[in-house]
Write a protein that holds these residues in place. Structure first.
Motif, short mmCIF file in Angstrom:
data_model
loop_
_atom_site.label_atom_id
_atom_site.label_comp_id
_atom_site.label_asym_id
_atom_site.label_seq_id
_atom_site.Cartn_x
_atom_site.Cartn_y
_atom_site.Cartn_z
N HIS A 319 0.83 -1.19 0.00
CA HIS A 319 0.00 0.00 0.00
C HIS A 319 0.86 1.24 0.00
N ASP A 404 -6.35 2.39 8.47
CA ASP A 404 -5.14 1.57 8.60
C ASP A 404 -5.13 0.78 9.91
N LYS A 497 -0.64 6.35 1.86
CA LYS A 497 -1.38 5.09 1.95
C LYS A 497 -2.75 5.24 1.29
#
Length: 587
Positions: A319, A404, A497
């Motif tokens: 990612h 995340d 990300k």
């Protein structure tokens, strides 16, 4: 592209409009010119924004001005309206030389305008906007008496305001604060405010920018009706070529400050230089077809496929931050029992709003790691609110936001950003008084440290050559589209990300949209996840294979792109049937 403009056809011989139905108003060739622009030039430092521009607008004629971002269109508008002083040349209106005349005096002689970015007072109602404009236009001091609570609008003033409200279709929301209205309705408020002054020439600067297809159709209809009923001239700057083709008698094409081509819509769209410099991939646009509203082109790449299924686990892959554990260094606790490997962002039953207004209702969806999800819906559906909640700019009132593997509900924006979430908000988001390079250096130094700024600048200038060519220019003097590109470049110093991009194509010429989408494809290929708020669904599906569709703050669809098209069409169709003059919940 050649700098010598092609001959101007006689106004009476102008084109028939994109759909072949005729432009809004055709003027006889003998009609005296209402607006004459003769040899106008304007420079900002070392940038020649407008160079020796000459053309005219006849009484009752509709003329479109098109061209790439940075072509000088808005600068020309500002010179005509008096916000900027031209360095050379002359501007005449109804035979009167306007050189040196203040903007408010130009408005009083009959020039009205709307702005590229909506300029309204959020706390005032639509009716109050028009009352202020009506009382200020004659310059009799009534506005000052109002400010001192010493005066009230007369019955004649209120009647004129009511007539304009009815003309543009704002009756249902006339007494609602503009802050609670969707963008499309705010555009109508701005148009109505200009019309109160009964202009002989209306100058509309990208009026469809940020509007969905339904709102664009409604706005175009209002403009056509007003022009026909009042016989006023119209000078239209617009990137939606289908709207231009349906509305104007003649088109003026600008590039790098010069007029490079002039003629009917069909003539201009057939010019190979115009198609190459302005349309880009949109060179497939067929003059006379009108094309899909808001696109001007048919996509030629296949729809994205792969690990984009909303909420499902994608194929294994990075990612963009390999080796970094979820929530590492963020200070945020991991989600108990959560599966952080499946998604980079998740909304779970989120409600949010602004003051007393609710914008999101029980919103749930997820963005997979390495995937790209389109967030679609009409204006006022809550798309921008989702982006703001995801990045911490607006707090969720209930539910959870997971990023995340960490629960970031209520977390500060800076903390979420440090975890790897980059946000390009709707609008420009640049420091107007700093140069392009100073904006980039400031952002890159904060993100990367001073030692890595030079490499980051080289990367951005390679991706966006227009920024390199204008690196010494003040950001506030860039075109709206160029400021959007600068906003995107500022967050790309380090591979995020998740990139949350809110209407990146807003106000961009088709060829510039190509550049932006190439950059987005490269960002995704490098491993980032994408949440893309967009008004151009066909373009966004080149990257995103799945979508979330919102309507009035509620998720009405979450799944593959094909189903999203049907869901979006149903939402827009329902809005068209109900009328678009009503305010929405979210933004």
């Amino acid at each position: 592209m050649p700098r010598e403009a092609r001959p101007v056809p006689e106004p009476g011989a102008a084109g028939t409009g994109a759909a072949g139905t005729g432009a809004a108003h055709t003027v006889a060739a003998t009609t005296a010119a209402l607006l004459e622009i003769d040899g106008i030039s304007k420079r900002f430092g070392g940038i020649q924004a407008v160079s020796d521009v000459t053309f005219k607008v006849d009484a009752g004629e509709a003329v479109g001005v098109v061209g790439p971002n940075g072509a000088g269109k808005t600068t020309l508008f500002n010179c005509v309206c008096g916000q900027l002083r031209a360095e050379t040349g002359t501007i005449r209106f109804a035979g009167r030389v306007l050189d040196g005349l203040d903007p408010y005096k130009r408005a009083r002689v009959g020039i009205g305008r709307t702005f590229q970015r909506v300029e309204v007072f959020p706390e005032l109602t639509a009716r109050e906007h028009l009352v202020v404009a009506e009382r200020a236009r004659n310059g009799r001091g009534s506005l000052w008496r109002d400010l001192l609570n010493m005066g009230q609008p007369s019955s004649d003033e209120l009647l004129r305001v009511a007539a304009v409200i009815e003309l543009v279709g704002l009756g249902d929301v006339a007494d609602v604060a503009v802050a609670a209205l969707g963008l499309g309705t705010c555009r109508l408020v701005e148009l109505a405010r200009a019309l109160v002054a009964e202009p002989r020439l209306l100058m509309a600067d990208e009026p469809s920018s940020g509007l969905d297809a339904t709102e664009t159709t409604a706005l175009a209809g209002v403009l056509r009706t007003v022009q026909q009923e009042r016989g006023m001239g119209l000078l239209l700057v617009e990137h939606d070529l289908s709207m231009v083709g349906q509305m104007v008698d003649r088109v003026v094409v600008m590039d790098a400050g010069h007029v490079v081509c002039e003629g009917s819509f069909s003539q201009v769209m057939a010019d190979p230089d115009v198609r190459r410099a302005y349309l880009g991939r949109g060179a497939g646009f067929e003059a006379g077809s009108g094309g899909p509203a808001g696109t001007g082109a048919t996509p030629k790449r296949p729809v994205a496929t792969g690990s984009d299924t909303v909420g499902d686990r994608p194929a294994a892959g990075g990612h963009g931050q390999a080796g970094r554990s979820p929530a590492a260094g963020s200070g945020m606790p991991p989600v108990a029992g959560g599966d952080s490997g499946a998604s980079i962002l998740a909304f779970e039953g989120v409600d949010a709003g602004y003051g007393p207004y609710r914008a999101l209702f029980d919103v749930s969806f997820a963005v997979p790691r390495g995937g790209a999800v389109a967030l679609l819906g009409s204006n006022g559906s809550g798309k921008s609110t989702v982006a703001r909640v995801a990045t911490g700019l607006v707090a969720a009132r209930s539910g959870r936001v997971l990023f995340d593997g960490a629960d970031v509900t209520g977390a500060a924006t800076w903390r979420i950003a440090r975890m790897g979430c980059a946000h390009v908000p709707e609008g420009t988001g640049v420091f107007a008084s700093l140069s392009v390079q100073e904006n980039l250096e400031l952002a890159f130094a904060r993100l990367l440290g001073a030692g890595r700024v030079a490499d980051a600048l080289a990367k951005v200038y390679d991706s966006f050559p227009i920024l390199k060519s204008r690196r010494a220019q003040l950001a506030g003097t860039l075109s709206g589209g160029q400021q959007r590109i600068l906003s995107l470049a500022k967050v790309l110093a380090e591979q995020p990300k998740l990139l949350v991009a809110d209407e990146l194509s807003l106000g961009l010429a088709p060829v510039v949209v190509d550049t932006v989408y190439e950059a987005l494809a490269a960002i995704r290929a490098a491993g980032s996840s994408l949440l893309l708020v967009e008004q151009l669904p066909e373009r966004v599906f080149e990257i995103a294979g799945s979508a979330v569709v919102l309507d009035k703050g509620v998720v009405v669809f979450s799944g593959p792109a094909d189903g999203a098209r049907d869901a979006l069409e149903a939402v827009l169709g329902a809005r068209a049937a109900a009328g678009v003059g009503s305010g929405g919940g979210g933004r």
